[in-house]
Design a protein around this motif. Structure first.
Motif, short mmCIF file in Angstrom:
data_model
loop_
_atom_site.label_atom_id
_atom_site.label_comp_id
_atom_site.label_asym_id
_atom_site.label_seq_id
_atom_site.Cartn_x
_atom_site.Cartn_y
_atom_site.Cartn_z
N HIS A 183 0.84 -1.20 0.00
CA HIS A 183 0.00 0.00 0.00
C HIS A 183 0.88 1.25 0.00
O HIS A 183 0.73 2.12 -0.83
CB HIS A 183 -0.90 0.05 1.24
CG HIS A 183 -2.00 -0.95 1.26
ND1 HIS A 183 -3.13 -0.82 0.49
CD2 HIS A 183 -2.15 -2.10 1.96
CE1 HIS A 183 -3.93 -1.84 0.73
NE2 HIS A 183 -3.36 -2.64 1.61
N CYS A 184 1.79 1.33 1.00
CA CYS A 184 2.52 2.59 1.22
C CYS A 184 4.00 2.51 0.91
O CYS A 184 4.67 3.54 0.89
CB CYS A 184 2.30 3.06 2.66
SG CYS A 184 3.15 2.05 3.89
N GLY A 185 4.53 1.32 0.67
CA GLY A 185 5.95 1.19 0.33
C GLY A 185 6.89 1.18 1.52
O GLY A 185 8.11 1.08 1.37
N GLU A 210 -1.68 -6.20 9.31
CA GLU A 210 -1.91 -4.75 9.32
C GLU A 210 -0.56 -4.05 9.28
O GLU A 210 0.33 -4.32 10.09
CB GLU A 210 -2.68 -4.33 10.58
CG GLU A 210 -2.95 -2.83 10.57
CD GLU A 210 -3.77 -2.37 11.78
OE1 GLU A 210 -4.39 -3.21 12.45
OE2 GLU A 210 -3.76 -1.15 12.05
N CYS A 211 -0.42 -3.16 8.29
CA CYS A 211 0.79 -2.34 8.20
C CYS A 211 0.71 -1.27 9.28
O CYS A 211 -0.27 -0.54 9.38
CB CYS A 211 0.89 -1.69 6.81
SG CYS A 211 2.12 -0.38 6.73
N ASN A 221 -1.68 1.63 8.38
CA ASN A 221 -2.87 0.97 8.95
C ASN A 221 -3.74 0.27 7.92
O ASN A 221 -4.90 -0.07 8.19
CB ASN A 221 -3.73 1.96 9.76
CG ASN A 221 -3.00 2.47 10.97
OD1 ASN A 221 -2.71 3.64 11.07
ND2 ASN A 221 -2.64 1.59 11.89
N SER A 222 -3.20 0.03 6.72
CA SER A 222 -3.95 -0.71 5.72
C SER A 222 -3.80 -2.22 5.98
O SER A 222 -2.86 -2.65 6.64
CB SER A 222 -3.44 -0.39 4.32
OG SER A 222 -3.61 0.97 4.06
N ARG A 262 2.06 5.58 -4.32
CA ARG A 262 2.60 5.25 -2.98
C ARG A 262 1.97 6.08 -1.86
O ARG A 262 1.95 5.65 -0.72
CB ARG A 262 4.12 5.42 -2.97
CG ARG A 262 4.84 4.20 -3.55
CD ARG A 262 6.29 4.18 -3.09
NE ARG A 262 7.05 5.23 -3.75
CZ ARG A 262 7.63 5.09 -4.95
NH1 ARG A 262 7.52 3.96 -5.60
NH2 ARG A 262 8.29 6.09 -5.49
N VAL A 263 1.45 7.28 -2.19
CA VAL A 263 0.85 8.10 -1.12
C VAL A 263 -0.68 7.97 -1.09
O VAL A 263 -1.33 8.53 -0.22
CB VAL A 263 1.22 9.61 -1.24
CG1 VAL A 263 2.73 9.79 -1.21
CG2 VAL A 263 0.62 10.23 -2.49
N LYS A 264 -1.21 7.20 -2.04
CA LYS A 264 -2.67 7.10 -2.22
C LYS A 264 -3.42 6.81 -0.93
O LYS A 264 -4.42 7.47 -0.63
CB LYS A 264 -2.94 6.01 -3.26
CG LYS A 264 -4.37 5.90 -3.70
CD LYS A 264 -4.49 4.97 -4.90
CE LYS A 264 -4.25 3.54 -4.51
NZ LYS A 264 -4.45 2.63 -5.67
N THR A 265 -2.94 5.81 -0.16
CA THR A 265 -3.68 5.41 1.04
C THR A 265 -3.30 6.26 2.25
O THR A 265 -3.90 6.13 3.31
CB THR A 265 -3.43 3.93 1.38
OG1 THR A 265 -2.02 3.72 1.47
CG2 THR A 265 -4.03 3.01 0.34
#
Ligand SMILES: [Zn+2]
Length: 216
Positions: free
Chosen positions: A14-16, A52-53, A57-58, A105-108
């Motif tokens: 999700h975030c890299g 959970e990252c 938090n995704s 990469r910043v979407k979420t």
């Protein structure tokens, strides 16, 4: 208190961010196997984990395969089932592809930052297509006039430009995760029309040419 279980560090799709993740649920098909001939027994089978990252938090979902005799101390290789990595858009020039990935990469994490970075992708499309005009509005109109994208798509680009402005200037308001699918759809439609469709036409044409060349 139940101790929380964590994975080894790996990169969040999700975030890299690369870090251990929290294991929130597990499901296992690992079973015991006995070999009467050799007298050996071992456990093996697939298992699934919901993670959970801790950075964004995704939630992620992955599958591993455990084998007592074959899995080394580094653990098994995992297949990420959700999310399946950023969507790749065919035919993008390298710089546009890099900027689009940065936006993904910043979407979420931040809808406003996502809009701002997609605006940068639009800027790069205009540069790549040698659009003229004093601002992004005029440059998009120029692209439509030249027939690189139809007016309808230029209107979509204006909608994206408008959302980018809101994302960039706090006094204009704020974008929320509800706008992310809209931003995503607008940018994808533009990039696929301008880059993927011509790349696909070229690929099909080269296949047709190759078939023709084979004919006696
Ligand atoms: Zn993450």
């Amino acid at each position: 208190m139940v101790e929380k279980k964590h994975t080894a560090a790996f990169t969040c799709t999700h975030c890299g961010n690369k870090a251990p993740m929290l294991i929130v649920a597990e499901y296992s098909h690992i079973k015991n196997h006995d070999d009467e001939e050799s007298g050996m027994s071992w456990e093996a089978g697939p298992y699934w984990e919901v993670l959970e990252c801790l950075s964004c938090n995704s939630v992620l979902f992955r599958k591993g395969y455990w084998h007592d005799l074959l899995t080394d101390e580094c653990g098994p290789e995992y297949e990420i089932l959700y999310p399946n990595g950023p969507q790749v858009i065919r035919g993008l020039p390298q710089q546009i592809s890099k900027s689009y990935e940065a936006a993904q990469r910043v979407k979420t994490i931040d809808s406003n930052a996502f809009a701002v970075l997609l605006g940068r992708v639009l800027d790069l499309v205009c540069i790549d297509k040698n659009a003229v005009g004093d601002d992004l509005f005029q440059r998009l109109e120029d692209i439509a006039k030249k027939g690189i994208m139809p007016q309808q798509l230029a209107d979509m680009a204006h909608a994206l430009r408008h959302l980018r402005n809101i994302g960039a200037h706090a006094n204009l308001g704020e974008l929320t995760p509800a706008e992310v699918p809209i931003l995503e759809g607008l940018s994808k439609a533009i990039l696929e029309y301008v880059y993927s469709a011509p790349a696909l036409v070229q690929l099909v044409q080269s296949k047709i040419d190759a078939l023709k060349a084979k004919k006696p």
